[in-house]
Motif scaffolding. Structure first.
Motif, PDB file in Angstrom:
ATOM      1  N   ALA A 269       2.014   6.772   1.782  1.00 22.55           N
ATOM      2  CA  ALA A 269       2.783   7.433   2.724  1.00 22.55           C
ATOM      3  C   ALA A 269       3.799   8.215   2.154  1.00 22.55           C
ATOM      4  CB  ALA A 269       3.554   6.049   3.239  1.00 22.55           C
ATOM      5  N   PRO A 270       4.500   8.939   3.111  1.00 19.29           N
ATOM      6  CA  PRO A 270       5.373  10.020   2.551  1.00 19.29           C
ATOM      7  C   PRO A 270       6.513   9.217   1.836  1.00 19.29           C
ATOM      8  CG  PRO A 270       4.587  10.515   4.826  1.00 19.29           C
ATOM      9  CD  PRO A 270       4.124   8.966   4.649  1.00 19.29           C
ATOM     10  N   VAL A 271       6.593   7.988   2.221  1.00 17.83           N
ATOM     11  CA  VAL A 271       7.859   7.249   1.735  1.00 17.83           C
ATOM     12  C   VAL A 271       7.261   6.080   0.746  1.00 17.83           C
ATOM     13  CG1 VAL A 271       9.759   7.918   3.118  1.00 17.83           C
ATOM     14  CG2 VAL A 271       8.074   5.982   3.595  1.00 17.83           C
ATOM     15  N   PRO A 272       7.980   5.416  -0.075  1.00 24.32           N
ATOM     16  CA  PRO A 272       7.292   3.990  -0.569  1.00 24.32           C
ATOM     17  C   PRO A 272       7.358   3.074   0.743  1.00 24.32           C
ATOM     18  CG  PRO A 272       9.172   5.024  -2.009  1.00 24.32           C
ATOM     19  CD  PRO A 272       9.045   5.872  -0.839  1.00 24.32           C
ATOM     20  N   TRP A 273       6.323   2.579   0.888  1.00 26.42           N
ATOM     21  CA  TRP A 273       5.859   1.640   1.917  1.00 26.42           C
ATOM     22  C   TRP A 273       6.196   0.272   1.944  1.00 26.42           C
ATOM     23  CZ3 TRP A 273       5.293   4.290   6.683  1.00 26.42           C
ATOM     24  CH2 TRP A 273       4.822   3.466   7.660  1.00 26.42           C
ATOM     25  N   ILE A 274       7.141  -0.157   2.597  1.00 23.58           N
ATOM     26  CA  ILE A 274       7.356  -1.495   2.408  1.00 23.58           C
ATOM     27  C   ILE A 274       6.396  -2.237   3.359  1.00 23.58           C
ATOM     28  CG2 ILE A 274       9.395  -3.410   2.671  1.00 23.58           C
ATOM     29  CD1 ILE A 274      11.291  -1.236   2.114  1.00 23.58           C
ATOM     30  N   SER A 275       6.015  -3.289   2.725  1.00 26.50           N
ATOM     31  CA  SER A 275       4.932  -4.119   3.645  1.00 26.50           C
ATOM     32  C   SER A 275       5.454  -5.533   4.027  1.00 26.50           C
ATOM     33  CB  SER A 275       3.430  -4.045   3.126  1.00 26.50           C
ATOM     34  OG  SER A 275       2.809  -5.140   4.146  1.00 26.50           O
ATOM     35  N   HIS A 276       6.364  -5.382   5.189  1.00 18.94           N
ATOM     36  CA  HIS A 276       6.839  -6.865   5.540  1.00 18.94           C
ATOM     37  C   HIS A 276       5.849  -7.779   6.057  1.00 18.94           C
ATOM     38  CE1 HIS A 276      10.999  -5.189   5.627  1.00 18.94           C
ATOM     39  NE2 HIS A 276      10.388  -4.239   6.230  1.00 18.94           N
ATOM     40  N   GLU A 277       4.739  -6.950   6.494  1.00 21.99           N
ATOM     41  CA  GLU A 277       3.250  -8.152   6.900  1.00 21.99           C
ATOM     42  C   GLU A 277       2.902  -8.848   5.736  1.00 21.99           C
ATOM     43  OE1 GLU A 277       3.839  -4.686   7.233  1.00 21.99           O
ATOM     44  OE2 GLU A 277       3.880  -4.410   9.359  1.00 21.99           O
ATOM     45  N   ALA A 278       2.814  -7.989   4.693  1.00 23.51           N
ATOM     46  CA  ALA A 278       2.358  -8.954   3.491  1.00 23.51           C
ATOM     47  C   ALA A 278       3.141  -9.964   3.061  1.00 23.51           C
ATOM     48  CB  ALA A 278       1.907  -7.711   2.403  1.00 23.51           C
ATOM     49  N   SER A 279       4.400  -9.404   2.946  1.00 26.04           N
ATOM     50  CA  SER A 279       5.474 -10.534   2.738  1.00 26.04           C
ATOM     51  C   SER A 279       5.282 -11.674   3.285  1.00 26.04           C
ATOM     52  CB  SER A 279       6.664  -9.885   2.602  1.00 26.04           C
ATOM     53  OG  SER A 279       7.027  -8.780   1.700  1.00 26.04           O
ATOM     54  N   ARG A 280       5.335 -11.669   4.675  1.00 30.13           N
ATOM     55  CA  ARG A 280       5.364 -12.658   5.584  1.00 30.13           C
ATOM     56  C   ARG A 280       4.205 -13.479   5.310  1.00 30.13           C
ATOM     57  NH1 ARG A 280       7.542  -9.236   9.616  1.00 30.13           N
ATOM     58  NH2 ARG A 280       5.707  -8.552  10.399  1.00 30.13           N
ATOM     59  N   THR A 281       3.064 -12.944   5.054  1.00 30.89           N
ATOM     60  CA  THR A 281       1.554 -13.755   4.730  1.00 30.89           C
ATOM     61  C   THR A 281       1.774 -14.371   3.540  1.00 30.89           C
ATOM     62  OG1 THR A 281       0.617 -11.786   5.864  1.00 30.89           O
ATOM     63  CG2 THR A 281      -0.830 -13.492   4.559  1.00 30.89           C
ATOM     64  N   ILE A 282       2.530 -14.024   2.460  1.00 32.94           N
ATOM     65  CA  ILE A 282       2.468 -14.917   1.275  1.00 32.94           C
ATOM     66  C   ILE A 282       3.638 -15.820   1.083  1.00 32.94           C
ATOM     67  CG2 ILE A 282       3.867 -13.210  -0.540  1.00 32.94           C
ATOM     68  CD1 ILE A 282       0.630 -14.840  -1.097  1.00 32.94           C
ATOM     69  N   ILE A 283       4.821 -15.762   1.929  1.00 33.44           N
ATOM     70  CA  ILE A 283       6.016 -16.746   1.637  1.00 33.44           C
ATOM     71  C   ILE A 283       5.612 -17.882   2.440  1.00 33.44           C
ATOM     72  CG2 ILE A 283       8.252 -17.130   2.505  1.00 33.44           C
ATOM     73  CD1 ILE A 283       8.581 -13.881   2.326  1.00 33.44           C
ATOM     74  N   GLY A 284       5.987 -18.994   1.479  1.00 34.84           N
ATOM     75  CA  GLY A 284       5.537 -20.284   1.932  1.00 34.84           C
ATOM     76  C   GLY A 284       4.195 -20.904   1.527  1.00 34.84           C
ATOM     77  N   ARG A 285       3.510 -19.942   0.850  1.00 35.74           N
ATOM     78  CA  ARG A 285       2.090 -20.242   0.371  1.00 35.74           C
ATOM     79  C   ARG A 285       2.064 -20.315  -1.306  1.00 35.74           C
ATOM     80  NH1 ARG A 285      -1.703 -16.920   4.352  1.00 35.74           N
ATOM     81  NH2 ARG A 285      -3.044 -18.631   3.959  1.00 35.74           N
ATOM     82  N   ARG A 286       1.054 -20.781  -1.913  1.00 36.48           N
ATOM     83  CA  ARG A 286       0.811 -20.677  -2.957  1.00 36.48           C
ATOM     84  C   ARG A 286      -0.058 -19.109  -3.314  1.00 36.48           C
ATOM     85  NH1 ARG A 286       1.300 -25.047  -6.160  1.00 36.48           N
ATOM     86  NH2 ARG A 286       2.267 -27.090  -4.852  1.00 36.48           N
ATOM     87  N   VAL A 287      -0.034 -18.699  -4.449  1.00 36.97           N
ATOM     88  CA  VAL A 287      -0.600 -17.425  -4.658  1.00 36.97           C
ATOM     89  C   VAL A 287      -2.175 -17.812  -5.208  1.00 36.97           C
ATOM     90  CG1 VAL A 287      -0.812 -15.068  -6.113  1.00 36.97           C
ATOM     91  CG2 VAL A 287       1.472 -16.024  -5.117  1.00 36.97           C
TER      92      VAL A 287
END
Ligand code: FAD
Length: 335
Positions: A269-287
């Protein structure tokens, strides 16, 4: 190359003064690994080049407020060698991928953060937006290396910085001085980048007469536990190359469960792209392979690829998955 005046300040105050003489446009020279190329091709045409390389206060790395203060002029080599940086794994992953001794010894941290886009339309004189006669050359031309996010406006290049994703994930702040003699501000790096609507706007919030003097990174020990970080870049070449896509992760894991995670994509992207969607998906779970893949899927759900760069969606998806697994210490061989 258009002739310019050369200035060599020895302090931040002197640099700011030299950069703010009314009626004189200036450019900052650090390691010069990119600026010299831009000057040679008249892609930037300042009346004065201000060489900041010999300003002592902008050199070196020291511990400050539980984190590290990195001078803007710190070279990639010094960053890699510093014991103070040993816990910042995501930056080491980037450094491992920059395989050119000249760049490692001359390129600086702020030079990387302020690196102008590598877009071939920009580098061939069509401006940041890659326009000719009011039409986007990127839209209809060869856009295989261009943006897959944030590309609905006229800017379709990708942010070039390799450290920005990891530093933004790690909640870095930059110290900016100028244009007034005593002006100083600390800015979260995530607010430093902009998507321009015109060629004149640039790619960061820096105004003429301002420069970065330091980057501060918080410590890696938090009340919730140690920060685990990583960057995963996809490079075409073994040698010197720019990533096609990257993802950086900074997360805190307690009893195997992710408590907090920041995930930032690079070169998509024209800027570093922060993915809140990806963060929300992994928080509260095991990797695990599955949850990391789900985060990768979430990260690319809103991608808007151009005519020739659909392949970058898969790369971005994989980068997020691999960066999460790497941060969790579960790196395995294949994609
Ligand atoms: C041929 C070549 C190929 C390269 N290929 C790669 C590559 O494949 N991958 C890779 O990662 N790197 C590559 N690089 C390195 C790249 O230039 C790096 O980004 C480097 O870290 C830039 O640092 P510098 O100090 O040399 O920046 P400079 O060239 O001095 O400056 C870069 C930009 O940042 C601005 N700037 C510098 N410092 C400041 C500051 N303190 N405040 C405000 N603005 C500032 C300058 O005005 C300029 O616009 C390459 C360089 C060369 C010469």
């Amino acid at each position: 190359m258009t002739p310019f005046e050369y200035a060599h300040p020895r302090s931040e105050a002197e640099a700011v003064e030299l950069m703010n003489e009314p009626g004189t446009s200036t450019a900052v020279l650090a390691g010069g690994t990119d600026l010299i190329r831009l000057l040679r091709r008249d892609l930037v045409t300042p009346q004065r080049v201000v060489n900041i390389k010999d300003i002592p206060s902008m050199q070196g790395i020291k511990p400050v407020d539980g984190g590290v203060m990195i001078g803007a002029l710190t070279t990639l080599e010094d960053l890699a060698a510093s014991p103070l940086m040993s816990e910042y794994h995501s930056l080491h992953h980037v450094l491992d991928g920059i395989r050119a001794i000249q760049i490692q010894s001359s390129g600086t941290v702020a030079g990387d953060l302020c690196h102008l886009p590598n877009c071939w339309y920009f580098r061939n004189g069509y401006g940041l937006l890659g326009m000719e006669n009011g039409e986007s050359l990127v839209e209809t031309g060869d856009n295989r290396y261009h943006a897959i996010f944030g590309n609905r406006g006229p800017a379709k290049f990708v942010s070039a910085s390799r450290f920005a994703p990891g530093m933004i994930a790690g909640q870095a702040r930059v110290r900016v001085v100028g244009p007034k003699p005593d002006a100083e501000e600390w800015l979260p790096l995530e607010y430093f980048y902009i998507t321009p609507k015109t060629n004149a706007q640039g790619v960061t919030v820096l105004k003429p007469g301002q420069l970065i003097t330091h980057v501060w990174l918080p410590g890696t020990d938090t009340a919730q536990g140690k920060v685990q970080s990583s960057t995963y870049e996809v490079l075409q070449l073994e040698g010197l190359d720019w990533p096609l896509a990257s993802a950086a992760v900074s997360m805190v894991v307690q009893s195997g469960v992710v408590q907090d995670a920041r995930i930032v994509l690079g070169h998509v992207a024209p800027v570093p792209w922060i993915s809140h969607e990806a963060s929300r998906t992994i928080i509260g779970r095991r990797v695990t392979e599955e949850t990391a893949a789900a985060a990768g899927e979430a990260a690319v759900a809103s991608a808007t690829p151009l005519s020739n760069n659909g392949y970058k969606v898969q790369l971005a998806r994989t980068c997020v998955k691999r960066a999460l697994l790497r941060a969790a210490g579960q790196e395995t061989g294949g994609l």
